[in-house]
Design a protein around this motif. Structure first.
Motif, PDB file in Angstrom:
ATOM      1  N   LYS A 170     -38.051  -9.009   3.713  1.00 38.85           N
ATOM      2  CA  LYS A 170     -39.358  -8.549   3.258  1.00 38.85           C
ATOM      3  C   LYS A 170     -39.840  -9.267   1.995  1.00 38.85           C
ATOM      4  N   SER A 200     -31.394  -2.057   0.578  1.00 42.14           N
ATOM      5  CA  SER A 200     -30.795  -3.071   1.445  1.00 42.14           C
ATOM      6  C   SER A 200     -31.692  -3.445   2.624  1.00 42.14           C
ATOM      7  N   GLY A 201     -32.477  -2.485   3.127  1.00 41.94           N
ATOM      8  CA  GLY A 201     -33.338  -2.775   4.266  1.00 41.94           C
ATOM      9  C   GLY A 201     -34.384  -3.834   3.955  1.00 41.94           C
ATOM     10  N   ASN A 234     -34.207  -7.208   6.184  1.00 47.84           N
ATOM     11  CA  ASN A 234     -35.378  -7.440   7.032  1.00 47.84           C
ATOM     12  C   ASN A 234     -36.302  -8.521   6.488  1.00 47.84           C
ATOM     13  N   ASN A 250     -26.389  -9.483   8.296  1.00 45.71           N
ATOM     14  CA  ASN A 250     -27.202  -9.805   9.471  1.00 45.71           C
ATOM     15  C   ASN A 250     -27.125 -11.284   9.856  1.00 45.71           C
TER      16      ASN A 250
END
Length: 247
Positions: free
Chosen positions: A198, A191-192, A196, A25
């Protein structure tokens, strides 16, 4: 090397984030964030005459014992970050160092690190052999909201993976580099959560050195808004990681 004429007790250095340091990203990897923090600490110690090269004259090296990192957001590809560092305490064989990361003058990361001096031949702690009185100490100037702590491991843990230490895991002190432990564990985080951003904060405890061909287990446990990883060898904990998640 002698103390640099450019030495100051509060040090800052600029780094440009390149694409090899980023996740898909485009934001900085947590592991590379830790690398930059340590490279900045190393640059400061070099200017102050207590670098790895200086200490090796006495068979000594700084090793990281504990680290806390608090993150509001991560820098991204092509950002120029300024990392600022100073020392909270420095006595005998131990030192607490603070670090802050800024982008465009805004603080986005704070870190508190705990370092120990070891004899690289005896692999034991010992008092720093070099003079350090020229470092001004700032015990009240903290970089994090909370200090590092001893991570409380949970008995109810889940085995995740077996790992054999390979050459690429080692650093110049001839043991597993501290960022490698973080990398091993984060590879098992969904992975999210990483992409993101977090992660609110994380802490690492480095308890026992690991060497080439050591066989270890990676374990994971969960509590509310928290994940704890441990790396064990022969059922003894070498490393612990506590990740605190944003709600």
């Amino acid at each position: 090397m002698p103390i640099s004429p450019n030495f100051t007790s509060v040090f800052s250095k600029d780094w440009e984030i390149n694409f090899t340091q980023c996740t898909p990203n485009g934001y900085l990897k947590y592991t590379d964030l830790c690398n930059l923090l340590q490279l900045t600490a190393a640059a400061h110690s070099e200017l102050g005459g207590i670098s790895f090269s200086d200490m090796q004259e006495f068979n000594q090296a700084w090793v990281l014992s504990r680290m806390r990192v608090e993150i509001s957001k991560l820098p991204k590809w092509k950002d120029t970050v300024t990392i600022k560092t100073w020392i909270n305490t420095l006595e005998n064989s131990r030192s607490v160092r603070a670090l802050e990361v800024y982008v465009n003058g805004i603080k986005i990361v704070g870190s508190e690190t705990f370092w120990a001096v070891i004899n690289t031949e005896k692999r034991r702690p010992e008092a720093l052999a070099l003079p350090f009185g020229h470092f001004e100490i700032f015990p009240e100037h903290k970089a994090t909201e909370k200090s590092f702590s001893k991570i409380q491991l949970i008995d109810d843990k889940e085995y995740v993976f077996n790992k054999v230490v390979v050459l690429s895991d080692l650093d110049i002190v001839n043991h597993v580099n501290n960022v490698k432990y973080l990398e091993w564990c984060l590879d098992f985080v969904p992975s999210g959560l990483i992409l993101n951003q977090k992660i609110d904060s994380f802490e690492m405890n480095f308890l026992k050195e690991l060497y080439l061909k050591d066989r270890v287990k990676i374990n994971e446990s969960f509590t509310e808004n928290k994940t704890i990883f441990s790396v064990t060898k022969d059922d003894k904990t070498s490393f612990a990681l506590e990740i605190n998640w944003k709600s």
